[in-house]
Design a protein around this motif. Structure first.
Motif, PDB file in Angstrom:
ATOM      1  N   GLU A 165       5.433   1.719  69.130  1.00 48.85           N
ATOM      2  CA  GLU A 165       4.603   2.745  67.929  1.00 48.85           C
ATOM      3  C   GLU A 165       3.123   2.069  67.771  1.00 48.85           C
ATOM      4  O   GLU A 165       2.968   1.076  67.765  1.00 48.85           O
ATOM      5  CB  GLU A 165       5.471   2.733  66.621  1.00 48.85           C
ATOM      6  N   SER A 166       2.358   3.206  67.605  1.00 46.99           N
ATOM      7  CA  SER A 166       1.036   2.909  67.320  1.00 46.99           C
ATOM      8  C   SER A 166       0.719   2.467  65.904  1.00 46.99           C
ATOM      9  O   SER A 166       1.392   3.216  64.866  1.00 46.99           O
ATOM     10  CB  SER A 166      -0.016   3.934  67.836  1.00 46.99           C
ATOM     11  N   LEU A 167       0.015   1.554  65.695  1.00 45.16           N
ATOM     12  CA  LEU A 167      -0.593   1.505  64.044  1.00 45.16           C
ATOM     13  C   LEU A 167      -1.733   2.251  63.930  1.00 45.16           C
ATOM     14  O   LEU A 167      -2.624   2.306  64.705  1.00 45.16           O
ATOM     15  CB  LEU A 167      -0.695   0.036  63.769  1.00 45.16           C
ATOM     16  N   VAL A 168      -1.863   2.668  62.489  1.00 50.58           N
ATOM     17  CA  VAL A 168      -3.283   3.423  62.293  1.00 50.58           C
ATOM     18  C   VAL A 168      -3.603   2.905  60.905  1.00 50.58           C
ATOM     19  O   VAL A 168      -2.922   2.147  60.339  1.00 50.58           O
ATOM     20  CB  VAL A 168      -2.996   4.907  62.249  1.00 50.58           C
ATOM     21  N   LEU A 169      -4.852   3.287  60.635  1.00 48.22           N
ATOM     22  CA  LEU A 169      -5.579   2.849  59.466  1.00 48.22           C
ATOM     23  C   LEU A 169      -5.633   4.056  58.415  1.00 48.22           C
ATOM     24  O   LEU A 169      -5.914   5.283  58.977  1.00 48.22           O
ATOM     25  CB  LEU A 169      -6.990   2.650  59.639  1.00 48.22           C
ATOM     26  N   VAL A 170      -5.028   3.887  57.336  1.00 48.56           N
ATOM     27  CA  VAL A 170      -4.908   5.158  56.297  1.00 48.56           C
ATOM     28  C   VAL A 170      -5.828   4.851  54.956  1.00 48.56           C
ATOM     29  O   VAL A 170      -6.273   3.779  54.630  1.00 48.56           O
ATOM     30  CB  VAL A 170      -3.629   5.430  55.594  1.00 48.56           C
ATOM     31  N   SER A 171      -6.557   5.783  54.584  1.00 51.41           N
ATOM     32  CA  SER A 171      -7.629   5.588  53.436  1.00 51.41           C
ATOM     33  C   SER A 171      -7.567   6.780  52.551  1.00 51.41           C
ATOM     34  O   SER A 171      -7.006   7.803  53.144  1.00 51.41           O
ATOM     35  CB  SER A 171      -9.003   5.159  53.972  1.00 51.41           C
ATOM     36  N   SER A 172      -7.988   6.842  51.502  1.00 51.23           N
ATOM     37  CA  SER A 172      -8.043   7.966  50.381  1.00 51.23           C
ATOM     38  C   SER A 172      -8.810   8.860  51.047  1.00 51.23           C
ATOM     39  O   SER A 172     -10.242   8.672  51.417  1.00 51.23           O
ATOM     40  CB  SER A 172      -8.481   7.353  49.169  1.00 51.23           C
ATOM     41  N   LEU A 173      -8.817  10.122  50.963  1.00 55.40           N
ATOM     42  CA  LEU A 173      -9.698  11.347  51.276  1.00 55.40           C
ATOM     43  C   LEU A 173     -10.929  11.265  50.328  1.00 55.40           C
ATOM     44  O   LEU A 173     -12.108  11.920  50.736  1.00 55.40           O
ATOM     45  CB  LEU A 173      -8.941  12.671  51.277  1.00 55.40           C
ATOM     46  N   ASP A 174     -10.867  10.565  49.013  1.00 55.27           N
ATOM     47  CA  ASP A 174     -11.999  10.627  48.152  1.00 55.27           C
ATOM     48  C   ASP A 174     -12.951   9.376  48.573  1.00 55.27           C
ATOM     49  O   ASP A 174     -13.881   9.371  47.970  1.00 55.27           O
ATOM     50  CB  ASP A 174     -11.459  10.442  46.784  1.00 55.27           C
ATOM     51  N   GLU A 175     -12.687   8.647  49.584  1.00 57.47           N
ATOM     52  CA  GLU A 175     -13.399   7.498  49.840  1.00 57.47           C
ATOM     53  C   GLU A 175     -14.082   7.973  51.023  1.00 57.47           C
ATOM     54  O   GLU A 175     -13.422   8.389  51.984  1.00 57.47           O
ATOM     55  CB  GLU A 175     -12.762   6.077  49.931  1.00 57.47           C
ATOM     56  N   PRO A 176     -15.319   7.220  51.347  1.00 53.35           N
ATOM     57  CA  PRO A 176     -16.145   7.277  52.718  1.00 53.35           C
ATOM     58  C   PRO A 176     -15.199   6.809  53.939  1.00 53.35           C
ATOM     59  O   PRO A 176     -14.447   5.721  53.607  1.00 53.35           O
ATOM     60  CB  PRO A 176     -17.330   6.623  52.482  1.00 53.35           C
ATOM     61  N   PRO A 177     -15.163   7.445  55.083  1.00 58.36           N
ATOM     62  CA  PRO A 177     -14.398   6.931  56.344  1.00 58.36           C
ATOM     63  C   PRO A 177     -15.109   5.541  56.560  1.00 58.36           C
ATOM     64  O   PRO A 177     -16.099   5.202  56.238  1.00 58.36           O
ATOM     65  CB  PRO A 177     -14.636   7.933  57.298  1.00 58.36           C
ATOM     66  N   VAL A 178     -14.267   4.755  57.087  1.00 60.81           N
ATOM     67  CA  VAL A 178     -14.743   3.262  57.724  1.00 60.81           C
ATOM     68  C   VAL A 178     -15.868   3.542  58.961  1.00 60.81           C
ATOM     69  O   VAL A 178     -16.801   2.817  58.837  1.00 60.81           O
ATOM     70  CB  VAL A 178     -13.491   2.411  58.038  1.00 60.81           C
ATOM     71  N   VAL A 234      -3.548   2.834  48.142  1.00 63.14           N
ATOM     72  CA  VAL A 234      -4.359   3.439  49.081  1.00 63.14           C
ATOM     73  C   VAL A 234      -4.765   4.652  48.361  1.00 63.14           C
ATOM     74  O   VAL A 234      -6.064   5.156  48.529  1.00 63.14           O
ATOM     75  CB  VAL A 234      -3.939   3.425  50.431  1.00 63.14           C
ATOM     76  N   ALA A 235      -3.894   5.450  48.176  1.00 59.23           N
ATOM     77  CA  ALA A 235      -4.334   6.558  47.664  1.00 59.23           C
ATOM     78  C   ALA A 235      -5.230   6.578  46.330  1.00 59.23           C
ATOM     79  O   ALA A 235      -5.738   7.632  45.978  1.00 59.23           O
ATOM     80  CB  ALA A 235      -3.045   7.674  47.170  1.00 59.23           C
ATOM     81  N   ALA A 236      -5.091   5.531  45.515  1.00 56.94           N
ATOM     82  CA  ALA A 236      -5.924   5.484  44.235  1.00 56.94           C
ATOM     83  C   ALA A 236      -7.168   4.919  44.752  1.00 56.94           C
ATOM     84  O   ALA A 236      -8.025   4.835  43.946  1.00 56.94           O
ATOM     85  CB  ALA A 236      -5.269   4.428  43.479  1.00 56.94           C
ATOM     86  N   GLY A 237      -7.646   4.580  46.026  1.00 56.05           N
ATOM     87  CA  GLY A 237      -8.722   4.486  46.281  1.00 56.05           C
ATOM     88  C   GLY A 237      -9.154   2.839  46.283  1.00 56.05           C
ATOM     89  O   GLY A 237     -10.371   2.424  46.367  1.00 56.05           O
ATOM     90  N   LEU A 238      -8.159   1.986  46.054  1.00 54.30           N
ATOM     91  CA  LEU A 238      -8.243   0.552  46.247  1.00 54.30           C
ATOM     92  C   LEU A 238      -8.826  -0.033  47.415  1.00 54.30           C
ATOM     93  O   LEU A 238      -9.054  -1.159  47.551  1.00 54.30           O
ATOM     94  CB  LEU A 238      -7.128  -0.125  45.712  1.00 54.30           C
TER      95      LEU A 238
END
Length: 356
Positions: A165-178, A234-238
């Motif tokens: 299985e691949s691992l991915v990075l998740v982040s909030s849609l309200d934050e700018p992408p990495v 993460v969803a809270a943008g931390l």
């Protein structure tokens, strides 16, 4: 040495109190104390340091405790096997699984197993791989879905790789992408705040190790959570988090894969090779492999995963297959709750004995 003496010893070791241990075992306290002393006399050494209000294990007690737990667990397993009916109308399977697998493909596997054997009781323990391996070695589990390689040198444990299985990075849609306009690398996580799992999580080890391999220590915005807590933070943008792809596909978050070959993990099935599996455990292994092979053949494995290897013969010597031999899965048995289609390498379905 009697089994009830070992049970009394374990009760005292866990409660650190003779009276509470007697209450747990439903015996009189003097009787329990006498049996523990008899055990100590037989072994030729004290098992407890006895002080008023302070009961602690001696070095001999510390040595005996895991062995006693294992003996008692094996005795319970033997009792279950003897009392199981040949047609699998009764029985119990004790399965351990990591949190991501409990919300991944495992529910569909257990639903299929329950449809076939509704009388079999399923006990699922959720935890990190290291905890599950310890419980499996101690005889408290029949099977465990863990992350490989096995974090144990116990020769009594055997593993079979299931999926990569691949691992991915998740982040909030309200934050700018990495990153924007290019693929994500591990180096892009330098100085980027991460939401980190508690110690003992394989995902924590995988993330920290990957960062160190490219020359930096990751920055933690917050750490110490279980899967649900991490996703909430993460969803809270931390910050962002590295999680399994099969978990990420269900989230309303930004999911960013790593550039190939990316970060990956191998999921395997662990069992004890020194104990014959119960018939119910054999059938659960059979159902698991059948489900995964069918999902791979029909393109229904979770996104970012692929099948590894062929199903090993689950039954130990002396155990005959019980009930009907499973045939190819009826697609309707998998049901709409199965994961959505994804590209599957046909060569992965053909199988091999190792991982690639």
């Amino acid at each position: 040495m009697q089994l009830h003496q070992l049970a009394y010893f374990v009760a005292v070791a866990e409660t650190r109190h003779f009276t509470r241990a007697a209450q747990r075992m439903h015996v009189a306290q003097p009787s329990l104390s006498q049996q523990v002393r008899s055990l100590e006399q037989e072994l030729g050494t004290p098992l407890f340091n006895r002080a008023r209000g302070n009961i602690s294990l001696t070095a001999a007690g510390e040595t005996l405790l895991p062995l006693a737990r294992r003996i008692l667990a094996d005795t319970e397993t033997a009792r279950q096997r003897v009392t199981e009916l040949l047609d699998l109308r009764h029985g119990t399977v004790r399965l351990g699984a990591t949190p991501s697998l409990c919300t991944g493909f495992l529910p569909d596997v257990l639903r299929l197993f329950h449809q076939r054997y509704p009388g079999i009781r399923l006990l699922v323990e959720e935890g990190g791989s290291r905890d599950l391996v310890r419980d499996l070695a101690g005889g408290e589990l029949d099977l465990a879905l863990i992350i490989l390689p096995l974090q144990s040198s116990d020769p009594a444990l055997a593993t079979s790789p299931l999926i990569r299985e691949s691992l991915v990075l998740v982040s909030s849609l309200d934050e700018p992408p990495v990153v924007t306009g290019r693929s994500l690398t591990v180096a892009d996580l330098r100085n980027h705040p991460l939401v980190m799992f508690r110690r003992g999580y394989d995902l924590r080890v995988a993330t920290v190790t990957a960062c160190r391999e490219v020359g930096f220590e990751p920055t933690f915005a917050i750490e110490g959570g279980e899967m649900d807590a991490v996703l909430g933070f993460v969803a809270a943008g931390l910050g962002s988090a590295v999680i399994p792809s099969m978990v990420a596909r269900r989230l309303g978050m930004r999911v960013t894969p790593f550039v190939a070959p990316g970060l990956q993990r191998t999921i395997g099935l662990a069992r004890r090779r020194d104990v014959e599996p119960t018939r119910a455990a054999v059938e659960l292994q059979r159902t698991l492999w059948e489900y995964l092979r069918h999902a791979a053949a029909t393109g229904n494995l979770p996104d970012g995963t692929r099948l590894l290897g062929e199903r090993p013969a689950p039954a130990a010597a002396g155990i005959a297959a019980v009930g009907r031999e499973p045939s190819a899965l009826d697609p309707s048995a998998v049901g709409p709750s199965a994961v959505g289609p994804s590209a599957v390498d046909p060569s992965a379905v053909a199988g091999n004995d190792g991982v690639s």
